[in-house]
Design an enzyme around this catalytic site. Structure first.
Site, PDB file in Angstrom:
ATOM      1  N   ASP A   1       0.851  -1.187   0.000  1.00 39.36           N
ATOM      2  CA  ASP A   1       0.000   0.000   0.000  1.00 39.36           C
ATOM      3  C   ASP A   1       0.896   1.249   0.000  1.00 39.36           C
ATOM      4  O   ASP A   1       1.806   1.365   0.837  1.00 39.36           O
ATOM      5  CB  ASP A   1      -0.864  -0.042   1.283  1.00 39.36           C
TER       6      ASP A   1
ATOM      7  N   GLY B   1      -7.988   8.147   7.171  1.00 32.90           N
ATOM      8  CA  GLY B   1      -8.216   8.437   8.577  1.00 32.90           C
ATOM      9  C   GLY B   1      -9.689   8.442   8.960  1.00 32.90           C
ATOM     10  O   GLY B   1     -10.568   8.089   8.171  1.00 32.90           O
TER      11      GLY B   1
HETATM   12  P1  13P Z   1      -9.113   4.585   5.445  1.00 35.94           P
HETATM   13  O1  13P Z   1      -8.297   5.441   6.337  1.00 35.94           O
HETATM   14  O2  13P Z   1     -10.369   5.278   5.015  1.00 35.94           O
HETATM   15  O3  13P Z   1      -9.395   3.243   5.995  1.00 35.94           O
HETATM   16  O4  13P Z   1      -8.270   4.372   4.080  1.00 35.94           O
HETATM   17  C1  13P Z   1      -7.303   3.368   4.002  1.00 35.94           C
HETATM   18  C2  13P Z   1      -6.483   3.446   2.769  1.00 35.94           C
HETATM   19  O5  13P Z   1      -6.770   4.121   1.809  1.00 35.94           O
HETATM   20  C3  13P Z   1      -5.247   2.643   2.749  1.00 35.94           C
HETATM   21  O6  13P Z   1      -4.485   2.870   1.615  1.00 35.94           O
HETATM   22  O1  G3H Z   2      -3.089   4.805   3.591  1.00 36.74           O
HETATM   23  C1  G3H Z   2      -2.773   4.730   4.761  1.00 36.74           C
HETATM   24  C2  G3H Z   2      -3.087   3.479   5.499  1.00 36.74           C
HETATM   25  O2  G3H Z   2      -4.182   3.675   6.355  1.00 36.74           O
HETATM   26  C3  G3H Z   2      -1.866   2.977   6.210  1.00 36.74           C
HETATM   27  O3  G3H Z   2      -1.594   3.745   7.327  1.00 36.74           O
HETATM   28  O4  G3H Z   2       0.839   4.246   7.169  1.00 36.74           O
HETATM   29  O5  G3H Z   2      -0.377   4.334   9.376  1.00 36.74           O
HETATM   30  O6  G3H Z   2       0.079   2.135   8.269  1.00 36.74           O
HETATM   31  P1  G3H Z   2      -0.160   3.604   8.083  1.00 36.74           P
HETATM   32 ZN    ZN Z   3      -4.567   4.858   0.851  1.00 39.51          ZN
END
Ligand code: 13P
Ligand code: G3H
Ligand code: ZN
Length: 309
Positions: A82, A181
């Protein structure tokens, strides 16, 4: 079945008018809760790992947990990076067994975004790995980068064909008003479905990704606030908007915050109601159960991917 890339998942999702859930994982209980629900509902699954998750848990632990999930469930599961910030982290994940990566060049200029995305695609496709790119910037916190509401940038549909053609990406994350968030909207939630429609008109059959797609489940926020938390004003994307996006070109819906809320709500409630308990299993088990309940709800009532594995 070994880990899979996202190609067949997205082809099915696009044709079928549903979306695959991409859930962020950070520890064993979160992986198990998600996989328990997906197994029950026979849902294809994307388990995704952020740079922060890699730092927290060490990549090898997360990869082994996800491999265990594949073996335990027999489901088609993709292990996805991600918000990969650069070529090096994408390469490291591909070399380490991930089957899908996101290269997030959205903070670069259009040309630089294309260049780094193209570099990742070349490396990934040679190895059968699928790649997600991003155009436009989400409001809120995008990993280490703070993007305030004021300079949130919607995706420009005029750029998408050139970006996809020149990079060769397999899917594209776009900005239509969601944000990461638990505090996504100050007033009424509003998403730019007109942009999504225009993007899919320019890219027929092409899978679109929605980040920042937690609905910030009000029931969990209430539990957290009732048991000593402080999350006033938390608000997410209404479920009917997510269902609409899933019925359109959106094939991957990213969910992290809702998992965090489920874990925190279950922990706070359990510890408040059982002040004598100190065995971590006594409070991590209800957290895992609530994650499973949440993900089952997402699969059956929001994503529509039940029975598609
Ligand atoms: P949320 O914070 O809405 O769960 O989004 C997560 C996300 O886009 C991770 O890449
Ligand atoms: O896009 C962000 C995701 O919620 C991951 O969050 O970088 O705190 O693991 P993090
Ligand atoms: Zn994201």
């Amino acid at each position: 079945m070994p880990l899979v890339n996202t190609r067949d998942m997205f082809a099915g999702a696009y044709k079928g008018g549903y979306a695959i859930g991409a859930f962020n994982v950070n520890n064993m209980e979160i992986v198990q809760g998600i996989v328990q629900a997906a197994t029950k509902e026979r849902a294809p699954l994307i388990l995704q790992v952020s740079a922060g998750a890699r730092k927290y848990a060490k990549p090898i632990y997360l990869r082994k947990l996800v491999e265990a999930a594949v073996e335990d469930s027999g489901l088609p599961i993709a292990l996805h990076l991600d918000h990969g910030a650069d070529f090096e982290i994408c390469k490291s994940c591909i070399d380490g067994g991930f089957t899908s990566v996101m290269i997030d060049g959205s903070h670069h200029s259009f040309e630089d975004n294309i260049a780094v995305t193209r570099q990742v695609v070349e490396y990934a496709h040679d190895r059968g790995i699928t790649v997600e790119g991003e155009l436009g910037r989400l409001a809120g916190v995008e990993d280490d980068v703070n993007v305030s509401d004021d300079n949130a940038m919607y995706t420009d549909p005029d750029q998408v064909e050139e970006f996809v053609n020149r990079t060769g990406v397999d899917s594209l994350a776009i900005a239509i008003g969601t944000s990461h968030g638990a505090f996504k909207f100050k007033g009424e939630p509003r998403l730019r479905f007109d942009i999504l429609e225009e993007v899919s008109r320019r890219l027929p059959g092409f899978p679109i990704v929605l980040h920042g797609a937690s609905s910030v489940v009000p029931e969990y926020v209430d539990i957290i606030n009732r048991y000593g938390g402080k999350m006033d004003g938390a608000q997410g994307v209404p479920e009917d908007m997510l269902r609409k996006a899933a019925s359109m070109a959106v094939c991957k819906i990213n969910i992290d915050s809702d998992l965090r809320l489920a874990v925190t709500a279950a922990l706070r409630r359990h510890l408040a109601e059982h002040p004598d308990q100190f065995d971590p299993r006594s409070y991590l088990a209800p957290a895992r159960d609530l994650v499973a309940e949440l993900v089952e709800h997402k699969i059956t009532k929001v994503l529509g991917c039940n029975g598609k594995a």
